[in-house]
Each structure stands twice: as C-alpha cells, then as structure tokens.
Design a protein around this motif. Structure first.
Motif, PDB file in Angstrom:
ATOM      1  N   GLU A  34     -68.177 -27.413 -89.114  1.00 29.22           N
ATOM      2  CA  GLU A  34     -67.742 -28.633 -88.442  1.00 29.22           C
ATOM      3  C   GLU A  34     -66.758 -28.258 -87.335  1.00 29.22           C
ATOM      4  N   LYS A  35     -66.370 -29.226 -86.508  1.00 32.55           N
ATOM      5  CA  LYS A  35     -65.407 -28.967 -85.426  1.00 32.55           C
ATOM      6  C   LYS A  35     -64.078 -28.447 -85.965  1.00 32.55           C
ATOM      7  N   ASP A  36     -63.697 -28.936 -87.159  1.00 27.26           N
ATOM      8  CA  ASP A  36     -62.373 -28.616 -87.693  1.00 27.26           C
ATOM      9  C   ASP A  36     -62.404 -27.696 -88.912  1.00 27.26           C
ATOM     10  N   LYS A  53     -57.865 -18.293-103.197  1.00 23.78           N
ATOM     11  CA  LYS A  53     -56.448 -18.223-103.558  1.00 23.78           C
ATOM     12  C   LYS A  53     -55.709 -19.504-103.181  1.00 23.78           C
ATOM     13  N   LYS A  54     -56.239 -20.240-102.207  1.00 29.13           N
ATOM     14  CA  LYS A  54     -55.640 -21.512-101.810  1.00 29.13           C
ATOM     15  C   LYS A  54     -56.742 -22.450-101.365  1.00 29.13           C
ATOM     16  N   GLY A  55     -56.412 -23.714-101.205  1.00 29.06           N
ATOM     17  CA  GLY A  55     -57.401 -24.700-100.813  1.00 29.06           C
ATOM     18  C   GLY A  55     -58.225 -25.217-101.981  1.00 29.06           C
ATOM     19  N   VAL A  56     -57.729 -24.991-103.211  1.00 27.32           N
ATOM     20  CA  VAL A  56     -58.409 -25.485-104.403  1.00 27.32           C
ATOM     21  C   VAL A  56     -57.521 -26.560-105.030  1.00 27.32           C
ATOM     22  N   GLU A  71     -66.835 -41.276-105.214  1.00 28.53           N
ATOM     23  CA  GLU A  71     -65.610 -41.954-104.784  1.00 28.53           C
ATOM     24  C   GLU A  71     -64.624 -40.966-104.162  1.00 28.53           C
ATOM     25  N   ASP A  72     -63.846 -41.456-103.190  1.00 26.01           N
ATOM     26  CA  ASP A  72     -62.745 -40.677-102.640  1.00 26.01           C
ATOM     27  C   ASP A  72     -61.622 -40.647-103.668  1.00 26.01           C
ATOM     28  N   LEU A  73     -60.768 -39.624-103.584  1.00 23.72           N
ATOM     29  CA  LEU A  73     -59.648 -39.508-104.519  1.00 23.72           C
ATOM     30  C   LEU A  73     -58.328 -39.708-103.795  1.00 23.72           C
ATOM     31  N   GLU A  74     -57.448 -40.479-104.400  1.00 25.20           N
ATOM     32  CA  GLU A  74     -56.121 -40.754-103.832  1.00 25.20           C
ATOM     33  C   GLU A  74     -55.189 -39.574-104.133  1.00 25.20           C
ATOM     34  N   ILE A  75     -55.413 -38.470-103.435  1.00 18.28           N
ATOM     35  CA  ILE A  75     -54.608 -37.264-103.585  1.00 18.28           C
ATOM     36  C   ILE A  75     -54.129 -36.881-102.193  1.00 18.28           C
ATOM     37  N   PRO A  76     -52.807 -36.741-102.003  1.00 20.00           N
ATOM     38  CA  PRO A  76     -52.297 -36.390-100.676  1.00 20.00           C
ATOM     39  C   PRO A  76     -52.569 -34.922-100.336  1.00 20.00           C
ATOM     40  N   TYR A  77     -53.619 -34.686 -99.605  1.00 22.58           N
ATOM     41  CA  TYR A  77     -53.993 -33.330 -99.188  1.00 22.58           C
ATOM     42  C   TYR A  77     -54.536 -33.426 -97.773  1.00 22.58           C
ATOM     43  N   ARG A  78     -54.317 -32.382 -96.977  1.00 22.74           N
ATOM     44  CA  ARG A  78     -54.801 -32.373 -95.598  1.00 22.74           C
ATOM     45  C   ARG A  78     -55.700 -31.157 -95.390  1.00 22.74           C
ATOM     46  N   GLY A  93     -64.226 -31.381-100.306  1.00 22.36           N
ATOM     47  CA  GLY A  93     -63.788 -32.637 -99.723  1.00 22.36           C
ATOM     48  C   GLY A  93     -62.864 -32.360 -98.557  1.00 22.36           C
ATOM     49  N   LYS A  94     -62.512 -33.414 -97.848  1.00 26.99           N
ATOM     50  CA  LYS A  94     -61.600 -33.269 -96.722  1.00 26.99           C
ATOM     51  C   LYS A  94     -60.461 -34.259 -96.879  1.00 26.99           C
ATOM     52  N   GLY A  95     -59.259 -33.736 -96.937  1.00 24.22           N
ATOM     53  CA  GLY A  95     -58.082 -34.577 -97.065  1.00 24.22           C
ATOM     54  C   GLY A  95     -57.548 -35.015 -95.721  1.00 24.22           C
ATOM     55  N   ASN A  96     -57.110 -36.269 -95.658  1.00 25.56           N
ATOM     56  CA  ASN A  96     -56.525 -36.797 -94.426  1.00 25.56           C
ATOM     57  C   ASN A  96     -55.015 -37.000 -94.565  1.00 25.56           C
ATOM     58  N   GLY A  97     -54.452 -36.467 -95.638  1.00 20.10           N
ATOM     59  CA  GLY A  97     -53.023 -36.618 -95.890  1.00 20.10           C
ATOM     60  C   GLY A  97     -52.719 -37.675 -96.935  1.00 20.10           C
ATOM     61  N   LYS A  98     -53.655 -38.618 -97.142  1.00 14.97           N
ATOM     62  CA  LYS A  98     -53.478 -39.682 -98.121  1.00 14.97           C
ATOM     63  C   LYS A  98     -54.519 -39.606 -99.233  1.00 14.97           C
ATOM     64  N   ARG A  99     -55.730 -39.223 -98.873  1.00 17.69           N
ATOM     65  CA  ARG A  99     -56.818 -39.149 -99.855  1.00 17.69           C
ATOM     66  C   ARG A  99     -57.765 -38.021 -99.470  1.00 17.69           C
TER      67      ARG A  99
END
Length: 116
Positions: A34-36, A53-56, A71-78, A93-99
């Motif tokens: 993807e672009k990002d 080692k990270k990103g899990v 369903e999306d998960l309400e976990i603060p991850y970016r 998944g992709k976190g937007n900072g809130k979910r």
C-alpha cells in the motif's frame, strides 16, 4: 522463501524447487504493498508473526471473536499491525490512533448464528 510482486502491488511468497509442472501457481498470497506500508494477508501474518519483534497486538478471546466477525477493534494503535490471540495470528489491521481497522475478507469472516 522468495517473493514475487504482481499487479496492483500484490505480493506472493513461494519456495523454489526443481519440480517442474506445466501450470505453476503464483504461490501463497502474502500481502499487498500500500502507499503507507505492507498490508499482510492472514497467511502472511502467520509467516511474519512468529518472528516479529514489534507491531504485534495481543487481544483477548472476546476481541478475537469480534475481529474474526469483521469488526474493527477499539484499540489505540497507529499503523499496520498483526493481531494475535494466544498462539494464533488473526491477520493484519491498520490502526488510526483510536481503533484498528479490520481487513478480514467477507468470505473468510466468522459467521455467528444468532440465538433464538
């Protein structure tokens, strides 16, 4: 393991061998560029998750069931992450900072029967 990038940034993983056949598959769908970042498939998350080692992001059983239902998960991850429940990798998944936004394809989602 080797990787092949096909159209639309789709990445396939395969292992070379000397066995020759007329029809050769592209390998295992690993993810998409993807672009990002790299958005892993469920199988790609299994391959990478064992050594990551990270990103899990580890989730509980309730969140795992929600995830597998699409369903999306309400976990603060970016950023992109691999979801893990116990010893099982649930996908990327992709976190937007809130979910964390869910990318499980509709045809692979868990279908829960409603109670009557």
């Amino acid at each position: 393991m080797e990787f092949l990038i096909k159209g639309r940034g789709k990445v396939f993983a395969f292992k070379k061998c000397d066995f020759r056949v007329k029809s050769v598959s592209e390998g295992l769908y690993f993810g998409k560029i993807e672009k990002d970042g790299l958005r892993l498939s469920i199988e790609g998350s299994f391959i990478v998750g064992r050594v990551a080692k990270k990103g899990v992001v580890e989730v509980d059983e309730e969140s795992a069931i929600k995830w597998l239902r699409g369903e999306d998960l309400e976990i603060p991850y970016r950023g992109y992450c691999i979801l893990k429940w116990g010893e099982y990798f649930l996908g990327c998944g992709k976190g937007n900072g809130k979910r964390i936004l869910n990318f499980v394809p509709k045809d692979r989602r868990l279908q829960m029967k409603s109670e009557i």
